[in-house]
Scaffold this motif. Structure first.
Motif, PDB file in Angstrom:
ATOM      1  N   ASN A  52       3.771   5.875  -5.509  1.00 56.23           N
ATOM      2  CA  ASN A  52       3.787   5.995  -6.980  1.00 56.23           C
ATOM      3  C   ASN A  52       2.758   6.978  -7.502  1.00 56.23           C
ATOM      4  OD1 ASN A  52       5.783   4.133  -7.117  1.00 56.23           O
ATOM      5  ND2 ASN A  52       4.455   2.410  -7.640  1.00 56.23           N
ATOM      6  N   ARG A  53       1.775   7.266  -6.693  1.00 60.54           N
ATOM      7  CA  ARG A  53       0.696   8.144  -7.142  1.00 60.54           C
ATOM      8  C   ARG A  53       0.686   9.494  -6.424  1.00 60.54           C
ATOM      9  NH1 ARG A  53      -0.203   2.980  -7.548  1.00 60.54           N
ATOM     10  NH2 ARG A  53      -1.474   2.148  -9.242  1.00 60.54           N
ATOM     11  N   GLU A  54       1.804   9.858  -5.773  1.00 53.83           N
ATOM     12  CA  GLU A  54       1.825  11.101  -4.988  1.00 53.83           C
ATOM     13  C   GLU A  54       1.708  12.358  -5.842  1.00 53.83           C
ATOM     14  OE1 GLU A  54       5.240  11.361  -2.454  1.00 53.83           O
ATOM     15  OE2 GLU A  54       4.467   9.870  -1.057  1.00 53.83           O
ATOM     16  N   ARG A  55       2.208  12.310  -7.058  1.00 51.68           N
ATOM     17  CA  ARG A  55       2.183  13.518  -7.884  1.00 51.68           C
ATOM     18  C   ARG A  55       0.929  13.556  -8.739  1.00 51.68           C
ATOM     19  NH1 ARG A  55       4.609  14.625  -4.699  1.00 51.68           N
ATOM     20  NH2 ARG A  55       6.832  14.875  -4.392  1.00 51.68           N
ATOM     21  N   ILE A  56       0.356  14.741  -8.842  1.00 50.53           N
ATOM     22  CA  ILE A  56      -0.751  14.946  -9.770  1.00 50.53           C
ATOM     23  C   ILE A  56      -0.201  15.760 -10.941  1.00 50.53           C
ATOM     24  CG2 ILE A  56      -2.520  14.789  -8.003  1.00 50.53           C
ATOM     25  CD1 ILE A  56      -2.626  17.845  -7.956  1.00 50.53           C
ATOM     26  N   GLN A  94       2.465   1.708  -3.402  1.00 47.29           N
ATOM     27  CA  GLN A  94       1.467   2.103  -4.419  1.00 47.29           C
ATOM     28  C   GLN A  94       1.060   3.570  -4.246  1.00 47.29           C
ATOM     29  OE1 GLN A  94      -1.213  -1.027  -3.397  1.00 47.29           O
ATOM     30  NE2 GLN A  94      -0.758  -2.206  -5.248  1.00 47.29           N
ATOM     31  N   HIS A  95       0.877   3.963  -3.000  1.00 46.84           N
ATOM     32  CA  HIS A  95       0.497   5.355  -2.769  1.00 46.84           C
ATOM     33  C   HIS A  95       1.616   6.298  -3.194  1.00 46.84           C
ATOM     34  CE1 HIS A  95      -0.766   9.086  -0.862  1.00 46.84           C
ATOM     35  NE2 HIS A  95      -1.971   8.572  -0.867  1.00 46.84           N
ATOM     36  N   GLN A 105     -15.645  10.587  -9.766  1.00 50.21           N
ATOM     37  CA  GLN A 105     -14.528  10.192  -8.913  1.00 50.21           C
ATOM     38  C   GLN A 105     -14.332  11.201  -7.788  1.00 50.21           C
ATOM     39  OE1 GLN A 105     -10.741   9.906 -10.950  1.00 50.21           O
ATOM     40  NE2 GLN A 105     -10.276   8.069  -9.810  1.00 50.21           N
ATOM     41  N   GLU A 133       0.822  -1.204   0.000  1.00 47.21           N
ATOM     42  CA  GLU A 133       0.000   0.000   0.000  1.00 47.21           C
ATOM     43  C   GLU A 133       0.860   1.261   0.000  1.00 47.21           C
ATOM     44  OE1 GLU A 133      -3.768   1.127   2.593  1.00 47.21           O
ATOM     45  OE2 GLU A 133      -1.918   1.470   3.730  1.00 47.21           O
ATOM     46  N   ARG A 154      -6.774  17.892 -13.827  1.00 49.08           N
ATOM     47  CA  ARG A 154      -5.778  17.714 -12.766  1.00 49.08           C
ATOM     48  C   ARG A 154      -6.380  17.099 -11.504  1.00 49.08           C
ATOM     49  NH1 ARG A 154      -3.776  21.894 -10.136  1.00 49.08           N
ATOM     50  NH2 ARG A 154      -1.849  20.800  -9.700  1.00 49.08           N
TER      51      ARG A 154
END
Ligand code: NDP
Length: 504
Positions: free
Chosen positions: A47-51, A44-45, A372, A41, A347
């Motif tokens: 890897n998705r920190e940047r928007i 995975q998080h 979403q 977890e 964004r």
């Protein structure tokens, strides 16, 4: 996070306690087990920190503050935030550079963004301006093209002066802004020492529904301070975050920066006679002809708690108007009305207005749902369509209607598409084309489902069938078991059921 109890130990994102932050392995040397779900977890998080970063104005600093009305301008605008002297409105302001990416240095020669979100009692008003009163272009087709010249060369990935000057040399409308960019103001000492300008022309509408044109000016009370180029280069060598540091530290120690907010006003008659197009973004309104009127004071007095949540996710859009403040024909503004909202959809997603920094602080109700990132409430069970006869349904309020806008050869207004329209003849013609069997099956199917609706809805809908063809209405009424003559004595072919169903 503030309304959550403080957690005495580390947990997963879903709240399960974590005993150790050491990978779960088969023996001390590994390998790692798939069942170490907390580790998975976390990665995975991460890897998705940047928007996605903003294409322009990617590097920025923000703070909360307060606007206080000091002068009465209610003769120009009915905007609630200007309704009385002394009235205070909370706000969030984001400064930025324009061309650099998210990690670019602050002390670069560039225009500075100056975007303010006012949390008014009648919705958020966003004034998305710059520290310059004009811009490089006046036609929105040139916007994306211009920005490309400010960004990196597609082959070398370097900034390219040839690209910049190639564009500017072919677009003389850029000269005014180029002159400001390369003047001393092109390298401000800090965000506290710049003016802000709404740049575009906007409209004010007063309680008598009279429209005037206006421009917004925010004059720094700290005074304009700029750096010479060598000071900027030296600073960047030591500190790429000089503007962020200056603003954050000033607010943290209680040295709150402030701006005097002023407006210029132009009537339509003055606009018609003005030597320049007053809606041209490359032109100012000369101070001598259109003096500045002080409106209020704006102070920044609170740093965000979390940069990503509050500054990176702050979503400003020029389309956020409130009653009393509106657009002008400025072509670049008209394009920005779509473009900024669209950026936030990309964004941050369709529910970006539910993120706390963007959320209005006044009551909100509409019929847009789901998507979403919807919060748990998601407007609960409130009616999600319009028009509706349900008691909880909300309706538009005509008192907020802007006056029509006379463009000379046409009048801009919100026209009701039901007026002067015949919604009955063609459905009636179709019905009359049907043979007996088709009429019977049609009315049986409709009665089968219309029977589930509330009785008042059945009655309103029957009026429509009657107006299309009396036989059409009578057959359905019969199949619903409704005695029309008894329950709806006025239901004739001439009845105006449209008015009864409309909720405006
Ligand atoms: P004014 O003499 O009345 O105004 C001159 C204004 O120039 C000042 O008030 C100041 O604006 C601004 N200024 C001073 N130095 C700079 C600089 N390096 N870069 C940008 N602006 C600067 O004349 P006008 O109103 O006729 O304006 C003349 C020019 O001043 C314009 O073409 C425009 O470039 C610039 N200007 C005008 C503004 C306006 O709204 N009329 C606003 C800002 C600039 P401020 O008081 O806002 O700091």
């Amino acid at each position: 996070m503030t309304d959550q109890p403080k957690c005495p130990y580390m947990t997963t994102a879903d709240g399960a306690p974590i005993a150790r932050q050491h990978a779960l392995t088969a023996g001390p040397r590994g390998p790692v087990l798939m069942q170490d779900v907390a580790l998975l977890e976390q990665m995975q998080h991460f890897n998705r920190e940047r928007i996605p970063e903003r294409v322009v104005h990617a590097k920025g600093s923000g703070a909360y503050g307060t606007f206080t009305v000091t002068h009465d301008i209610t003769k120009y605008t009915k905007a609630d935030m200007f309704s009385e002297v002394g009235k205070k409105t909370d706000l969030f302001l984001r400064f930025s550079t324009v061309a650099g990416e998210r990690g670019a240095a602050d002390a670069e020669r560039d225009v500075r963004g100056f975007a303010v979100k006012f949390y008014t009692n009648e919705g958020n008003w966003d004034l998305v301006g710059n520290n310059t009163p004009v811009f490089f272009i006046r036609d929105p087709y040139k916007f994306a093209n211009f920005i490309h010249t400010q960004k990196r060369d597609p082959k070398t990935n370097l900034r390219n002066n040839d690209m910049q000057w190639d564009f500017w040399s072919q677009c003389p409308e850029s000269l005014h802004q180029v002159t400001i960019l390369f003047s001393d103001r092109g390298l401000p000492a800090s965000y506290r020492h710049i003016n802000g300008y709404g740049s575009h022309t906007y409209s004010f509408i007063n309680n008598d529904n009279q429209r005037v044109w206006c421009k917004f000016h925010f004059k720094t009370n700290q005074g304009i301070e700029n750096w010479m180029d060598d000071r900027g280069a030296e600073t960047i060598g030591q500190d790429r975050e000089s503007h962020q540091r200056d603003l954050f530290n000033a607010i943290e120690k209680g040295d709150f920066p402030s701006w005097s907010v002023k407006v210029q006003i132009m009537t339509q008659e003055q606009a018609d006679e003005h030597q320049w197009n007053p809606f041209d973004l490359t032109k100012v309104w000369p101070h001598a002809d259109f003096p500045l009127h002080e409106v209020g004071q704006m102070e920044l007095n609170k740093n965000p708690e979390n940069y990503h949540a509050e500054v990176e996710q702050a979503a400003f859009k020029p389309s956020n108007f409130v009653p009393g403040i509106g657009p002008s024909p400025d072509k670049v503004l008209q394009a920005r009305l779509m473009s900024y909202a669209d950026t936030h959809l990309h964004r941050l997603g369709v529910n970006h207005h539910q993120i706390p920094v963007n959320a209005p602080r006044c009551p909100v109700m509409h019929t847009m749902r789901d998507g979403q990132g919807a919060t748990a409430e998601n407007y609960g069970g409130a009616t999600n369509y319009w028009p509706s006869t349900r008691p909880d349904a909300v309706n538009p309020d005509e008192k907020f209607h802007d006056p029509a806008w006379d463009l000379g050869n046409s009048i801009v207004d919100r026209y009701d598409s039901a007026v002067d329209h015949d919604d009955y003849t063609q459905p009636g013609n179709l019905y009359r084309m049907f043979d007996e069997g088709q009429r019977d099956r049609l009315t049986t199917r409709i009665a089968g489902v219309l029977g589930d609706a509330r009785e008042e809805i059945q009655m309103l809908q029957l009026c429509h069938f009657f107006r299309a063809d009396p036989d059409y209405g009578q057959r359905i009424a019969t199949k619903l078991g409704i005695d029309v003559s008894k329950m709806m004595p006025g239901a004739t072919h001439d009845q105006q059921p449209v008015d009864a169903t409309r909720n405006t």
